[in-house]
Design a protein around this motif. Sequence first.
Motif, mmCIF file in Angstrom:
data_model
loop_
_atom_site.group_PDB
_atom_site.id
_atom_site.type_symbol
_atom_site.label_atom_id
_atom_site.label_comp_id
_atom_site.label_asym_id
_atom_site.label_seq_id
_atom_site.Cartn_x
_atom_site.Cartn_y
_atom_site.Cartn_z
ATOM 1 N N ARG A 1 42.904 45.397 30.606
ATOM 2 C CA ARG A 1 42.776 45.140 32.041
ATOM 3 C C ARG A 1 42.573 46.445 32.811
ATOM 4 O O ARG A 1 41.810 46.513 33.759
ATOM 5 C CB ARG A 1 44.021 44.406 32.547
ATOM 6 C CG ARG A 1 43.887 43.969 33.980
ATOM 7 C CD ARG A 1 45.074 43.127 34.402
ATOM 8 N NE ARG A 1 45.487 43.629 35.694
ATOM 9 C CZ ARG A 1 46.708 43.899 36.039
ATOM 10 N NH1 ARG A 1 47.697 43.695 35.214
ATOM 11 N NH2 ARG A 1 46.978 44.347 37.227
ATOM 12 N N GLN A 2 43.273 47.490 32.387
ATOM 13 C CA GLN A 2 43.120 48.791 33.042
ATOM 14 C C GLN A 2 41.733 49.374 32.745
ATOM 15 O O GLN A 2 41.099 49.951 33.622
ATOM 16 C CB GLN A 2 44.215 49.752 32.593
ATOM 17 C CG GLN A 2 45.604 49.339 33.024
ATOM 18 C CD GLN A 2 45.735 49.225 34.536
ATOM 19 O OE1 GLN A 2 45.133 49.966 35.293
ATOM 20 N NE2 GLN A 2 46.530 48.270 34.975
ATOM 21 N N ALA A 3 41.287 49.221 31.511
ATOM 22 C CA ALA A 3 39.940 49.705 31.147
ATOM 23 C C ALA A 3 38.887 48.981 31.981
ATOM 24 O O ALA A 3 37.879 49.574 32.372
ATOM 25 C CB ALA A 3 39.690 49.490 29.660
ATOM 26 N N ARG A 4 39.131 47.724 32.270
ATOM 27 C CA ARG A 4 38.179 46.913 33.057
ATOM 28 C C ARG A 4 37.987 47.510 34.452
ATOM 29 O O ARG A 4 36.897 47.418 35.029
ATOM 30 C CB ARG A 4 38.692 45.475 33.137
ATOM 31 C CG ARG A 4 37.821 44.548 33.887
ATOM 32 C CD ARG A 4 36.618 44.193 33.070
ATOM 33 N NE ARG A 4 35.727 43.406 33.909
ATOM 34 C CZ ARG A 4 34.468 43.233 33.667
ATOM 35 N NH1 ARG A 4 33.931 43.753 32.595
ATOM 36 N NH2 ARG A 4 33.729 42.525 34.472
ATOM 37 N N ARG A 5 39.007 48.139 35.004
ATOM 38 C CA ARG A 5 38.886 48.761 36.331
ATOM 39 C C ARG A 5 37.809 49.844 36.306
ATOM 40 O O ARG A 5 37.025 49.985 37.233
ATOM 41 C CB ARG A 5 40.222 49.357 36.760
ATOM 42 C CG ARG A 5 41.308 48.327 36.943
ATOM 43 C CD ARG A 5 42.648 48.967 37.216
ATOM 44 N NE ARG A 5 42.712 49.384 38.615
ATOM 45 C CZ ARG A 5 43.724 50.061 39.129
ATOM 46 N NH1 ARG A 5 44.746 50.410 38.375
ATOM 47 N NH2 ARG A 5 43.726 50.393 40.400
ATOM 48 N N VAL A 6 37.780 50.611 35.225
ATOM 49 C CA VAL A 6 36.792 51.682 35.097
ATOM 50 C C VAL A 6 35.410 51.086 34.842
ATOM 51 O O VAL A 6 34.421 51.527 35.432
ATOM 52 C CB VAL A 6 37.197 52.673 33.991
ATOM 53 C CG1 VAL A 6 36.145 53.762 33.814
ATOM 54 C CG2 VAL A 6 38.562 53.291 34.303
ATOM 55 N N THR A 7 35.342 50.076 33.992
ATOM 56 C CA THR A 7 34.060 49.412 33.732
ATOM 57 C C THR A 7 33.502 48.817 35.020
ATOM 58 O O THR A 7 32.295 48.908 35.280
ATOM 59 C CB THR A 7 34.239 48.318 32.664
ATOM 60 O OG1 THR A 7 34.798 48.911 31.494
ATOM 61 C CG2 THR A 7 32.925 47.667 32.310
ATOM 62 N N ASP A 8 34.361 48.223 35.834
ATOM 63 C CA ASP A 8 33.918 47.671 37.124
ATOM 64 C C ASP A 8 33.389 48.773 38.037
ATOM 65 O O ASP A 8 32.411 48.575 38.754
ATOM 66 C CB ASP A 8 35.055 46.922 37.820
ATOM 67 C CG ASP A 8 35.417 45.620 37.124
ATOM 68 O OD1 ASP A 8 34.639 45.155 36.255
ATOM 69 O OD2 ASP A 8 36.501 45.066 37.431
ATOM 70 N N LEU A 9 34.030 49.935 38.018
ATOM 71 C CA LEU A 9 33.557 51.055 38.832
ATOM 72 C C LEU A 9 32.193 51.524 38.346
ATOM 73 O O LEU A 9 31.300 51.795 39.160
ATOM 74 C CB LEU A 9 34.555 52.216 38.800
ATOM 75 C CG LEU A 9 34.095 53.469 39.548
ATOM 76 C CD1 LEU A 9 33.944 53.197 41.034
ATOM 77 C CD2 LEU A 9 35.046 54.619 39.293
ATOM 78 N N LEU A 10 32.006 51.608 37.042
ATOM 79 C CA LEU A 10 30.700 51.998 36.504
ATOM 80 C C LEU A 10 29.624 51.003 36.930
ATOM 81 O O LEU A 10 28.508 51.395 37.288
ATOM 82 C CB LEU A 10 30.760 52.121 34.983
ATOM 83 C CG LEU A 10 31.603 53.276 34.444
ATOM 84 C CD1 LEU A 10 31.792 53.141 32.935
ATOM 85 C CD2 LEU A 10 30.992 54.617 34.807
ATOM 86 N N ALA A 11 29.957 49.710 36.908
ATOM 87 C CA ALA A 11 29.011 48.688 37.359
ATOM 88 C C ALA A 11 28.707 48.857 38.843
ATOM 89 O O ALA A 11 27.553 48.732 39.277
ATOM 90 C CB ALA A 11 29.572 47.287 37.087
ATOM 91 N N HIS A 12 29.719 49.171 39.628
ATOM 92 C CA HIS A 12 29.541 49.409 41.064
ATOM 93 C C HIS A 12 28.592 50.588 41.292
ATOM 94 O O HIS A 12 27.681 50.523 42.108
ATOM 95 C CB HIS A 12 30.906 49.664 41.713
ATOM 96 C CG HIS A 12 30.842 50.092 43.141
ATOM 97 N ND1 HIS A 12 30.569 49.203 44.165
ATOM 98 C CD2 HIS A 12 31.008 51.311 43.720
ATOM 99 C CE1 HIS A 12 30.566 49.869 45.315
ATOM 100 N NE2 HIS A 12 30.829 51.149 45.060
ATOM 101 N N TRP A 13 28.828 51.668 40.564
ATOM 102 C CA TRP A 13 27.969 52.850 40.705
ATOM 103 C C TRP A 13 26.539 52.541 40.267
ATOM 104 O O TRP A 13 25.586 52.989 40.889
ATOM 105 C CB TRP A 13 28.534 54.014 39.903
ATOM 106 C CG TRP A 13 29.679 54.719 40.576
ATOM 107 C CD1 TRP A 13 30.060 54.607 41.881
ATOM 108 C CD2 TRP A 13 30.587 55.639 39.981
ATOM 109 N NE1 TRP A 13 31.153 55.406 42.128
ATOM 110 C CE2 TRP A 13 31.486 56.053 40.982
ATOM 111 C CE3 TRP A 13 30.725 56.147 38.703
ATOM 112 C CZ2 TRP A 13 32.509 56.958 40.747
ATOM 113 C CZ3 TRP A 13 31.747 57.057 38.455
ATOM 114 C CH2 TRP A 13 32.632 57.458 39.472
ATOM 115 N N ALA A 14 26.387 51.778 39.193
ATOM 116 C CA ALA A 14 25.043 51.393 38.733
ATOM 117 C C ALA A 14 24.334 50.558 39.793
ATOM 118 O O ALA A 14 23.137 50.756 40.055
ATOM 119 C CB ALA A 14 25.127 50.636 37.415
#
Length: 158
Positions: free
Chosen positions: A46-59
């Motif tokens: 779940r914590q890793a997902r926060r970073v993945t979501d941020l990467l998606a946001h930046w993309a």
Amino acid sequence: MSAADQAAGLRRWAEQAKGPAPATPQAAPATLTTLVVVGLPGTSPRQARRVTDLLAHWADQGRRWVGDPAAWKVVPLDVASPHLALLADQQQRWALWVEGDAEAFRRAFGVLRRLAAARGPRRLLAVHPPGLARRGLLDNLQQAARAYLDIELLVMAP
């Protein structure tokens, strides 16, 4: 026997001789880019997902360096891990999670201090909840990391 009948018979025979259609070869999995993240409040998926979501946001914002957010393997790591120094030698991409609350600077700088003491990475990407501005917290953290710990903190916030 006419030529048309003979051709049809040959086609039927060829279809029967083939047997079942061969399985479609699976595409090789895309190479994943590993990003080791320290400073998250835990090491759960779940914590890793926060970073993945941020990467998606930046993309989504057009940051081409992110590429496909699904091609990133985000690995949360506790800064107290006994494997920190070994991983620092093996992994190229590191990030520091920075929250946007009142205690964020204290926590993030503490993580950076522990990284420096444990021979951790000397260059990290600042990752944080979307919308966190560079001015203030992130700039101060970047300057303190450079001045006091000789750590380069890359900040992508506008």
